[in-house]
Enzyme design. Structure first.
Site, PDB file in Angstrom:
ATOM      1  N   ASP A 118      24.960  26.666  -3.406  1.00 30.00           N
ATOM      2  CA  ASP A 118      25.160  27.436  -4.634  1.00 30.00           C
ATOM      3  C   ASP A 118      25.289  26.469  -5.811  1.00 30.00           C
ATOM      4  OD1 ASP A 118      26.300  28.935  -6.810  1.00 30.00           O
ATOM      5  OD2 ASP A 118      26.911  30.472  -5.374  1.00 30.00           O
ATOM      6  N   GLY A 169      15.019  28.660  -7.125  1.00 31.65           N
ATOM      7  CA  GLY A 169      16.120  29.428  -6.562  1.00 31.65           C
ATOM      8  C   GLY A 169      16.658  28.643  -5.381  1.00 31.65           C
ATOM      9  N   ASP A 227       3.167  37.723  -0.543  1.00 37.19           N
ATOM     10  CA  ASP A 227       3.669  36.516  -1.221  1.00 37.19           C
ATOM     11  C   ASP A 227       2.613  35.425  -1.316  1.00 37.19           C
ATOM     12  OD1 ASP A 227       6.209  37.365  -1.729  1.00 37.19           O
ATOM     13  OD2 ASP A 227       7.196  35.703  -0.722  1.00 37.19           O
ATOM     14  N   GLU A 277      10.067  40.308  -9.511  1.00 37.39           N
ATOM     15  CA  GLU A 277       9.112  40.500  -8.424  1.00 37.39           C
ATOM     16  C   GLU A 277       8.941  41.976  -8.085  1.00 37.39           C
ATOM     17  OE1 GLU A 277       9.456  37.036  -5.350  1.00 37.39           O
ATOM     18  OE2 GLU A 277      11.355  37.151  -6.426  1.00 37.39           O
ATOM     19  N   ASN A 295      11.851  45.594   0.313  1.00 38.64           N
ATOM     20  CA  ASN A 295      11.775  44.194   0.754  1.00 38.64           C
ATOM     21  C   ASN A 295      12.686  44.042   1.969  1.00 38.64           C
ATOM     22  OD1 ASN A 295      11.857  41.448   1.118  1.00 38.64           O
ATOM     23  ND2 ASN A 295      12.541  40.951  -0.944  1.00 38.64           N
TER      24      ASN A 295
END
Length: 398
Positions: free
Chosen positions: A283, A210, A148, A386, A7
């Site tokens: 975060d 995410g 994707d 993934e 990736n």
């Protein structure tokens, strides 16, 4: 058989070597700062200390060469030679309308990925560089592209078409594409496996939460709608991305505030979302700490997040004409019970009954049921994988 999953980002590279007989990752690693001072590789192998290499890496080819050396290293590697790698699976962000499934790499495929650069200018170029570097270093090893966007190519026209002048679609290919497809496909299949059902029997909403966020309606194992659009900026609020807003805000900021188009793009992608509302960061651990200190903006950002997810679940239940299961996955989806409770409270009318004790559990395993036994709609937290999905798609083609 062993499959190497690659990736490539603009200056980074993630990799896993997966043994397909056990579906275990033999090694996983990250190469950072490619083409920048301070290049570093960090490789993890179960039961061993991290292996770290710091050396100059001028490009992705240098990085992949170092990855291969690390995998066969006498002291830190997991294979004796590169011949043990049966195939390489590459994550490719954008396949446009051309690809609804994974494909073996050839010249035509490479041309088509290059043609999609205008649709994914930040992501497709490093993906292409990674494929070319692997071909150079492993000329006899089959290469596979896993897109994707592919999983969402089953969306009907009424779901993917924007109400703009039609020629923008025919000439410029402006339409909803959707992203995170590999993750949505993995968890939609995994929840069916956990429930001992076939994916074709289920109406599922998958929530990939995410730093980037997308929610997908999966009807009978196929994506029929998703929140991300022409770009990954669309949909619900995200870490630093705004998600869906009134498009006229863009022209307002340009005209009234004097921003350039690039500056507005930067604001919407990098300074908005949970970061923009909370003023704390992207975060979620920092957001949680701020909420604990009664930071009103952090609480508001989390409330917006949960509310938008809830609206989307309801909309997709309507689009599918029913709902059997909801899945939460990815960093926030797996580890933020305060987001899940906000997203699910109020969905009792469609058959969701949340078990608050289970929702607060950290023991996810392969899949944690967080709805009550009596809940008509089953709600699961399932870790995404993934890389394994890419490896499976790769193996199927070689």
């Amino acid at each position: 058989m062993k499959v190497l999953v690659i990736n490539c980002g603009s200056s980074s590279l993630k990799y896993q070597l997966i043994d397909m007989t056990t579906e275990d990752a033999l090694a996983e690693g990250l190469v950072e700062r490619i083409g920048i001072n301070g290049s570093i590789l960090t490789q993890k192998v179960k039961g061993r200390e991290k292996y770290i290499v710091e050396q100059p890496l001028k490009d992705h080819q240098d990085a992949i060469e170092l990855v291969l050396k690390s995998l066969i290293d006498e002291n830190h590697g997991v294979i004796k030679s590169m011949d043990e790698i049966s195939a390489v699976g590459h994550r490719v962000v954008h396949g446009g309308e051309k690809y609804s499934k994974s494909v073996l790499v050839n010249d035509e495929v490479m041309k088509n990925i290059e043609a999609c650069i205008k649709l994914a200018p930040l992501h497709n170029p490093p993906n292409i560089i990674g494929i070319k570097a692997c071909e150079e270093l492993m000329p006899n090893t089959p290469m596979v592209c896993v897109f994707d966007t592919a999983f969402h190519q089953t969306m009907p026209e009424k779901a993917y078409m924007y109400p703009l002048p039609y020629e923008y679609y025919t000439e410029d290919h402006i339409r909803k594409y959707g992203f995170h497809g590999t993750s949505h496909k993995y968890v939609a299949n995994k929840v069916a496996e956990v429930m001992k059902k076939d994916a074709s029997e289920l109406k599922t909403v998958t929530c990939h939460l995410g730093n980037g966020v997308s929610i997908t309606a999966v009807d009978g194992g196929k994506s029929i709608d998703t929140t991300m659009g022409f770009t990954p900026l669309a949909g619900t609020i995200m870490g630093s991305r705004c998600g869906d807003i009134d498009p006229a805000i863009v022209t307002y900021l340009i005209k009234e505030k004097g921003y350039s188009a690039d500056e507005v793009n930067d604001i919407l992608n990098k300074k908005s979302g949970i970061l923009g509302v909370s003023g704390v960061g992207t975060d979620f651990r920092d957001i949680r700490s701020a909420m604990g200190e009664n930071n009103k903006r952090a609480i508001l950002a989390t409330d917006i997040f949960g509310y938008q997810i809830k609206k989307q679940i309801g909309a997709y239940a309507a689009a599918m004409g029913g709902l059997d299961t909801i899945v939460f996955t990815a960093g926030i989806g797996e580890h933020a019970p305060e987001v899940r409770i906000r997203a699910l409270t109020g969905l009792e009318f469609i058959g969701v009954e949340l078990d608050e004790e289970k929702n607060n559990s950290h023991d996810i395993g392969e899949g944690l049921l967080i709805s009550k036994e009596s809940s008509k709609v089953k709600v699961y937290v399932i870790p995404t994988n993934e890389e394994l999905m890419i490896a499976k798609e790769t193996l199927a083609l070689v």
